[in-house]
Design a protein around this motif. Structure first.
Motif, PDB file in Angstrom:
ATOM      1  N   GLY A 186      27.338 -61.408 -59.416  1.00 49.34           N
ATOM      2  CA  GLY A 186      28.774 -61.656 -59.460  1.00 49.34           C
ATOM      3  C   GLY A 186      29.636 -60.436 -59.259  1.00 49.34           C
ATOM      4  O   GLY A 186      30.814 -60.424 -59.644  1.00 49.34           O
ATOM      5  N   CYS A 187      29.082 -59.400 -58.613  1.00 55.27           N
ATOM      6  CA  CYS A 187      29.853 -58.166 -58.434  1.00 55.27           C
ATOM      7  C   CYS A 187      31.031 -58.378 -57.490  1.00 55.27           C
ATOM      8  O   CYS A 187      31.046 -59.298 -56.680  1.00 55.27           O
ATOM      9  CB  CYS A 187      28.951 -57.041 -57.934  1.00 55.27           C
ATOM     10  SG  CYS A 187      28.436 -57.204 -56.220  1.00 55.27           S
ATOM     11  N   ASP A 188      32.011 -57.482 -57.623  1.00 57.48           N
ATOM     12  CA  ASP A 188      33.197 -57.536 -56.778  1.00 57.48           C
ATOM     13  C   ASP A 188      33.017 -56.720 -55.509  1.00 57.48           C
ATOM     14  O   ASP A 188      33.571 -57.047 -54.460  1.00 57.48           O
ATOM     15  CB  ASP A 188      34.408 -56.990 -57.545  1.00 57.48           C
ATOM     16  CG  ASP A 188      34.619 -57.712 -58.860  1.00 57.48           C
ATOM     17  OD1 ASP A 188      35.037 -58.878 -58.812  1.00 57.48           O
ATOM     18  OD2 ASP A 188      34.347 -57.123 -59.918  1.00 57.48           O
ATOM     19  N   ARG A 189      32.274 -55.613 -55.640  1.00 55.47           N
ATOM     20  CA  ARG A 189      32.060 -54.705 -54.519  1.00 55.47           C
ATOM     21  C   ARG A 189      30.589 -54.334 -54.462  1.00 55.47           C
ATOM     22  O   ARG A 189      29.909 -54.264 -55.480  1.00 55.47           O
ATOM     23  CB  ARG A 189      32.912 -53.445 -54.669  1.00 55.47           C
ATOM     24  CG  ARG A 189      34.398 -53.731 -54.819  1.00 55.47           C
ATOM     25  CD  ARG A 189      35.205 -52.478 -55.102  1.00 55.47           C
ATOM     26  NE  ARG A 189      36.568 -52.803 -55.504  1.00 55.47           N
ATOM     27  CZ  ARG A 189      37.458 -51.930 -55.937  1.00 55.47           C
ATOM     28  NH1 ARG A 189      37.134 -50.635 -56.014  1.00 55.47           N
ATOM     29  NH2 ARG A 189      38.675 -52.311 -56.294  1.00 55.47           N
ATOM     30  N   MET A 190      30.115 -54.078 -53.237  1.00 51.70           N
ATOM     31  CA  MET A 190      28.707 -53.769 -53.065  1.00 51.70           C
ATOM     32  C   MET A 190      28.542 -52.793 -51.904  1.00 51.70           C
ATOM     33  O   MET A 190      28.979 -53.071 -50.784  1.00 51.70           O
ATOM     34  CB  MET A 190      27.924 -55.044 -52.759  1.00 51.70           C
ATOM     35  CG  MET A 190      26.427 -54.861 -52.696  1.00 51.70           C
ATOM     36  SD  MET A 190      25.674 -54.769 -54.326  1.00 51.70           S
ATOM     37  CE  MET A 190      24.153 -53.941 -53.930  1.00 51.70           C
ATOM     38  N   CYS A 191      27.952 -51.640 -52.196  1.00 50.34           N
ATOM     39  CA  CYS A 191      27.651 -50.711 -51.109  1.00 50.34           C
ATOM     40  C   CYS A 191      26.373 -51.169 -50.410  1.00 50.34           C
ATOM     41  O   CYS A 191      25.558 -51.877 -50.994  1.00 50.34           O
ATOM     42  CB  CYS A 191      27.479 -49.283 -51.638  1.00 50.34           C
ATOM     43  SG  CYS A 191      25.948 -49.010 -52.559  1.00 50.34           S
ATOM     44  N   THR A 192      26.219 -50.774 -49.167  1.00 45.65           N
ATOM     45  CA  THR A 192      24.966 -51.054 -48.475  1.00 45.65           C
ATOM     46  C   THR A 192      24.586 -49.897 -47.566  1.00 45.65           C
ATOM     47  O   THR A 192      25.423 -49.363 -46.838  1.00 45.65           O
ATOM     48  CB  THR A 192      25.031 -52.374 -47.669  1.00 45.65           C
ATOM     49  OG1 THR A 192      23.795 -52.538 -46.953  1.00 45.65           O
ATOM     50  CG2 THR A 192      26.196 -52.401 -46.688  1.00 45.65           C
ATOM     51  N   ASP A 193      23.331 -49.522 -47.653  1.00 38.38           N
ATOM     52  CA  ASP A 193      22.776 -48.482 -46.789  1.00 38.38           C
ATOM     53  C   ASP A 193      22.317 -49.057 -45.459  1.00 38.38           C
ATOM     54  O   ASP A 193      21.969 -48.315 -44.545  1.00 38.38           O
ATOM     55  CB  ASP A 193      21.575 -47.817 -47.475  1.00 38.38           C
ATOM     56  CG  ASP A 193      21.978 -47.010 -48.694  1.00 38.38           C
ATOM     57  OD1 ASP A 193      23.022 -46.346 -48.641  1.00 38.38           O
ATOM     58  OD2 ASP A 193      21.248 -47.041 -49.707  1.00 38.38           O
ATOM     59  N   VAL A 194      22.298 -50.397 -45.379  1.00 37.53           N
ATOM     60  CA  VAL A 194      21.867 -51.067 -44.147  1.00 37.53           C
ATOM     61  C   VAL A 194      22.947 -52.066 -43.721  1.00 37.53           C
ATOM     62  O   VAL A 194      22.727 -53.278 -43.665  1.00 37.53           O
ATOM     63  CB  VAL A 194      20.495 -51.767 -44.344  1.00 37.53           C
ATOM     64  CG1 VAL A 194      19.375 -50.743 -44.393  1.00 37.53           C
ATOM     65  CG2 VAL A 194      20.479 -52.621 -45.613  1.00 37.53           C
ATOM     66  N   PRO A 195      24.130 -51.582 -43.415  1.00 35.56           N
ATOM     67  CA  PRO A 195      25.262 -52.476 -43.152  1.00 35.56           C
ATOM     68  C   PRO A 195      25.055 -53.424 -41.980  1.00 35.56           C
ATOM     69  O   PRO A 195      25.456 -54.593 -42.047  1.00 35.56           O
ATOM     70  CB  PRO A 195      26.416 -51.509 -42.882  1.00 35.56           C
ATOM     71  CG  PRO A 195      25.776 -50.211 -42.496  1.00 35.56           C
ATOM     72  CD  PRO A 195      24.514 -50.154 -43.289  1.00 35.56           C
ATOM     73  N   LEU A 196      24.441 -52.949 -40.918  1.00 34.41           N
ATOM     74  CA  LEU A 196      24.248 -53.817 -39.761  1.00 34.41           C
ATOM     75  C   LEU A 196      23.264 -54.934 -40.081  1.00 34.41           C
ATOM     76  O   LEU A 196      23.481 -56.093 -39.721  1.00 34.41           O
ATOM     77  CB  LEU A 196      23.756 -52.989 -38.560  1.00 34.41           C
ATOM     78  CG  LEU A 196      24.842 -52.229 -37.780  1.00 34.41           C
ATOM     79  CD1 LEU A 196      25.472 -51.123 -38.635  1.00 34.41           C
ATOM     80  CD2 LEU A 196      24.268 -51.623 -36.508  1.00 34.41           C
TER      81      LEU A 196
END
Length: 277
Positions: free
Chosen positions: A250-260
């Motif tokens: 249920g997070c509001d924001r999420m970083c990603t190291d694999v965006p594509l």
């Protein structure tokens, strides 16, 4: 444990109909961590440009300052992992940093070049992380000079409808902004899961957005944080598995190291999940 939670998350989202309440209300702001560090040459113009070209308007980057006061986008306080140089970044001059290249042959990106990249782009979400650890590299006077430079650089970006967030695991820089630039949006990075202790820390510091470790975080704690008016950002985001687990929690924001990879996977497998890239 992590794989078990991911299976539960995938099952949970698979069973959620496209028109359900959850699909309508949960919105995740995804952002490209260092420009997608596991897919691209992290914190370089090439990485950020390719994330933008793939449809991302959310970015995270790290800033450090040379001994002669020039800011660059780089994560580590040492040079060996990402560049062809050696030694401590903060002990180098800007001329020495300019002479280096990343392991993949790219320039070390200056703060002013990152600003130029952002100029003219609207609806951005950008996290500017203060990299001031170890603290001995940034005694108070130098810390204040550094934070002021990053803040002013962010304020100089020519953009509309954009959200800039200043983040750090070192509270000193965030405290400086609270005092001198109370308009600044802040995020405190904590190398712990979201729990009663970290929620109490948010209250104590007056910072209403926490960046916590996903491992050990529960849906119940995210819900509790939300009731306390706290925005939850989770990390790390090294895979689709991580991203979907963050969504389940249920997070509001999420970083990603694999965006594509994440964007393609969500489009194909969970198109009803509302993600702002």
């Amino acid at each position: 444990m992590k794989h078990t939670l991911f299976k539960l998350a995938l099952c949970f989202f698979t069973l959620v109909p496209a028109g359900s309440i959850l699909a309508q209300t949960q919105v995740i702001r995804a952002f490209s961590h260092r420009g997608g560090r596991m897919e691209r040459d992290e914190n370089t113009l090439k990485a950020f440009q390719e994330s933008w070209d793939a449809g991302y308007t959310g970015f995270e980057t790290d800033v450090r300052m040379t001994k002669d006061g020039v800011c660059y986008m780089t994560h580590d306080n040492t040079l060996e992992r990402t560049t062809n140089g050696t030694g401590v970044f903060e002990e180098k001059t800007s001329a020495e940093i300019d002479a280096l290249r990343t392991k993949k042959g790219n320039k070390i990106m200056k703060l002013e070049e990152f600003v130029q990249f952002l100029n003219g782009k609207d609806n951005l979400y950008v996290e500017w992380e203060f990299k001031t650890m170890p603290q001995k590299l940034y005694p108070q006077k130098r810390l204040e000079e550094y934070v002021e430079k990053v803040y002013q650089a962010a304020k100089s970006v020519k953009t509309k409808n954009s959200q800039f967030v200043f983040t750090s695991s070192d509270y000193r820089g965030l405290r400086y902004l609270q005092t001198h630039h109370p308009d600044a949006e802040l995020l405190l990075i904590i190398s712990k899961p979201l729990n009663d202790e970290t929620i109490a820390m948010a209250k104590l510091t007056g910072i209403k957005t926490l960046g916590c470790k996903m491992e050990g975080t529960s849906r119940q704690m995210v819900e509790k944080a939300h009731k306390e008016g706290i925005t939850v950002s989770l990390w790390p985001g090294q895979s689709v598995e991580d991203f979907m687990l963050g969504a389940y929690l249920g997070c509001d924001r999420m970083c990603t190291d694999v965006p594509l990879t994440v964007k393609k996977w969500v489009k194909k497998n969970a198109p009803w999940l509302k993600v702002i890239y």
